[in-house]
Design an enzyme around this catalytic site. Structure first.
Site, short mmCIF file in Angstrom:
data_model
loop_
_atom_site.label_atom_id
_atom_site.label_comp_id
_atom_site.label_asym_id
_atom_site.label_seq_id
_atom_site.Cartn_x
_atom_site.Cartn_y
_atom_site.Cartn_z
N TYR A 119 36.65 47.44 36.63
CA TYR A 119 36.07 46.37 37.45
C TYR A 119 37.18 45.46 37.97
CZ TYR A 119 33.56 42.22 38.91
OH TYR A 119 33.07 41.18 39.65
N GLU A 207 34.68 42.31 45.78
CA GLU A 207 34.38 42.96 44.50
C GLU A 207 34.54 44.47 44.64
OE1 GLU A 207 31.06 42.15 41.18
OE2 GLU A 207 30.25 43.18 42.94
#
Ligand code: ADP
Ligand code: MG
Length: 399
Positions: A119, A207
């Site tokens: 992530y 993101e």
């Protein structure tokens, strides 16, 4: 403003940041044609909506099949079938709410062999006034859940704008992600390039979930969600062109045409206010009186009658509005303009909910006179507290 994954991938490519190749398709034919430009033998078809969680999402229509918004295909026929099923169907994910989003375009991309899912995100961190990268080895899943259950798995690295991006920032992230060998160098370059992208394009958030390590040991951005600072869009016509109005709230799109600051909220009391501070105070006092605001709306300083009219019509067309509070302090704004705008809107659309108006300041007497002579059913209020009490009482009574 948000953009689609396929657009974010184009920006990644422009900045030399590795991501799987792919092509957007608005119809089945275009989706099938993508096969000629991709290496194969595995392809992934991804629904393009401004929301994440597509892989685990489900379509409302039975005709779209049992699978979610990210599907694997091994031939042109399978790509076309997936596109056929997804296009025009409504995808519901954890981030869309129960109504879901209609899929109007799909992204056909290379299927990649994944070793690890990580992530990575970057955002403007208001606490440090810096751009911060957030990274976690627990990628591909719901990061809020990771933050809640295992916060030690998430690290944050903020970058001092005075010294700018330095290789040690990237190395710190690389080690936290458990990267090794040449991946460390790749990560240092990747973070530096992403930082440049965020700065150059005035992004508010980016993101990459997941950032992957491929079976071949390379880093690649498998998914990408980008948001931009709306106030800086005038500097980025290329980004502005990526705007997809079908993904935005229709009332907010209408409001933006008139340059109104409007945000739809979940409550029942529609607010028309001038000045962001007064709008915030109005929302606070509505909550204090036990109700919830249906919107934030700042008509601004020198609004015209047409602008006020448009604002009032937006409130009137919101079915969740059970009462309206107009709260105006006329400084630059003139109270008579507000009154004229309200009356003009009421001529076009019937007002069926209680309306409380508090006017104060420039031309207040004239404003009150226009409202009084309009024949509209208006409850006048003397001050903020009085106005909030009157509208909440009226809404409770009507319920
Ligand atoms: P979302 O976050 O909206 O569910 P993602 O792009 O993150 O969409 O895809 C969900 C999952 O699907 C990923 O975590 C990954 O496991 C798999 N996936 C997505 N794109 C590809 C691809 N090009 N090749 C292989 N697997 C993929
Ligand atoms: Mg994702």
């Amino acid at each position: 403003m948000n953009i689609h994954e396929h657009q974010a991938k184009e920006l990644l490519e422009q900045f030399g940041i590795p991501a799987p190749k792919g092509f957007v398709a608005f119809n089945v034919k275009e989706a099938g044609e993508a096969v000629q430009r991709l290496p194969g033998p595995v392809y992934v078809i991804k629904a393009q909506i401004h929301a994440g969680g597509r892989g685990k999402g489900r379509f409302k229509e039975a005709s779209a099949g049992e699978k979610g918004g990210v599907r694997i295909a091994k031939s042109r026929e399978e790509i076309e079938q997936a596109a056929e099923q997804m296009l025009g169907a409504t995808l519901v994910t954890e981030q869309t709410g129960a109504d879901g989003r209609v899929v109007n375009r799909v992204y056909v991309t290379e299927g990649v062999e994944i070793d690890r899912e990580l992530y990575l995100s970057a955002l403007v961190d208001r606490a440090t006034s810096r751009i911060a990268f957030i990274a976690s080895s627990a990628g591909g899943m719901d990061i809020e859940q990771v933050a809640h259950d295992t916060p030690e798995k998430i690290i944050s690295v903020s970058i001092d704008p005075a010294s700018g991006y330095q290789a040690f920032h990237g190395r710190r992230i690389a080690f936290a992600l458990g990267l090794e060998g040449k991946q460390v160098g790749q990560c240092v370059k990747l973070i530096g390039d992403l930082y440049k992208l965020v700065l150059d394009k005035d992004m508010s958030m980016l993101e990459i979930n997941p950032l992957i390590v491929t079976k071949g040991g390379e880093l690649s951005c498998l998914d990408a969600k980008f948001s931009f600072d709306s106030n800086a869009l005038y500097r980025h016509p290329d980004v502005m062109e990526m705007r997809d109005l079908t993904e935005e709230d229709p009332a907010e799109v209408e409001a933006s045409k008139y340059d109104l600051s409007y945000v739809k909220l979940d409550g029942s009391i529609g607010c028309m206010v001038n000045g962001a501070g007064l709008a915030m105070a109005t929302m606070d006092i509505i909550k204090l009186c036990g109700e919830e605001p249906a919107n934030f709306l700042d008509v601004g300083g020198g609004a015209s009658k047409e602008k006020v009219q448009a604002a009032f019509k937006i409130i009137l067309s919101d079915p969740s509005v059970k009462g309206i509070l107009v709260n105006i302090f006329g400084g630059i704004m003139r109270c008579d303009i507000i009154a004229e705008g309200v009356v003009a809107a009421a001529r076009e659309m019937e007002i069926t909910v209680p309306l409380v108006v508090r006017l104060e300041g420039t031309n207040v007497e004239l404003g009150k006179k226009i409202l009084a002579e309009s024949g509209l059913k208006i409850t006048p209020a003397d001050n903020l507290g009085d106005a909030a009490e009157k509208i909440t009482a009226a809404v409770k009574e009507a319920a």
